[in-house]
Design a protein around this motif. Structure first.
Motif: not given
Length: 294
Positions: A158-172
């Motif tokens: 994701s191009p979202l700028q973050i500064n801690w190892p984090t993930f959030f994904v949607e699946g269908v």
């Protein structure tokens, strides 16, 4: 902490029924995720959440249907629609409101999350990011359609700028099948089912995870074998988590911090109506719960 299943608890916010998934008495966080609300689905209605403050966290709004308008003390006025990302970093303090657009009530369904900021950044100035749907990696692989909202998944970022190892994904899921998932075993990992159900098997254990339930898998040194997941077509879910923060996080209403003194100062400042800037063109404010007790 062992693998566990958390069932969302019914409550409401701004006139909208929801399930509060995190925090839970048995599971306080999944990596940096310290709060998850599942809103709706509800028939056309008006959600009205007046200006309120935050410190020490990122807010993540992810809609499946409906529309909200975010306004904050940075001067942001940003509609959010399905497939788009609103990511607000509260830092040392921010005020915002969330409302259904006037005259356009729609069925509302989505997730709202708080992601705790690291100690190095929890006192940074507030920031806001919005990404349109076409900015996010969205692809089908092995019978699942994925959208990468935060962090990386299956070599997509994701191009979202973050500064801690984090993930959030949607699946269908696109067809009935069974899959192996790339579980990052050194991180905390959660699977939350929005619609339908999943059967998750890993390390000799099998769990059926239904809509409104979160399966939490804690980080394990050396990792775990990849989970095997079976489902029918049309199951909607999210995978979320990341590297756990090394320090405990404390809560007071809408405030999150690594130091209780920060919470006490934020509470006193909001009650005294100082420090926290106002939201332009908004005159309301939600009082701290302790104000109603006086």
């Amino acid at each position: 902490m062992d693998v566990m299943k958390v069932i969302g608890r019914p409550t409401e916010l701004g006139g909208i029924p929801l399930l509060r998934v995190l925090p839970h008495r048995t599971c306080r966080a999944v990596g940096p995720f310290v709060f998850v609300d599942h809103m709706g689905p509800v028939e056309p209605t008006h959600m009205q959440v007046a200006p309120h403050p935050h410190i020490g966290l990122h807010t993540l709004t992810w809609l499946f249907s409906g529309e909200l308008v975010h306004r904050d003390s940075l001067g942001t006025v940003q509609p959010i629609r399905p497939g788009e990302v609103n990511w607000m970093s509260a830092g040392s303090g921010v005020t915002h409101s969330e409302r259904t657009p006037p005259g356009r009530p729609q069925p509302l369904h989505g997730l709202q999350c708080w992601v705790a900021q690291s100690v190095e950044h929890e006192q940074d100035p507030a920031e806001f990011q919005h990404l349109p749907a076409d900015a996010l990696p969205s692809f089908s692989r092995d019978g699942i359609h994925w959208t990468v909202v935060v962090g990386h998944w299956l070599e997509e970022h994701s191009p979202l700028q973050i500064n801690w190892p984090t993930f959030f994904v949607e699946g269908v899921t696109e067809a009935p099948d069974e899959w192996d998932w790339p579980y990052p075993g050194i991180w905390a990992f959660g699977i939350y089912v929005v619609e339908g159900s999943l059967t998750v098997s890993f390390n000799g254990r099998t769990e059926v995870v239904a809509a409104g339930e979160l399966l939490f898998i804690p980080p394990v040194r050396g990792g775990l074998p990849q989970p095997s997941v079976a489902a029918d077509a049309g199951v909607r879910f999210v995978c979320l988590g990341g590297e756990p923060l090394p320090e405990e996080r404390f809560f007071d209403w809408n405030f999150v911090a690594s130091d209780r003194a920060l919470l006490e100062t934020a509470r006193a400042d909001w009650i005294a109506q100082r420090r926290f800037p106002t939201v332009p063109k908004e005159s309301e404010r939600i009082p701290h719960p302790s104000e109603n007790e006086q």
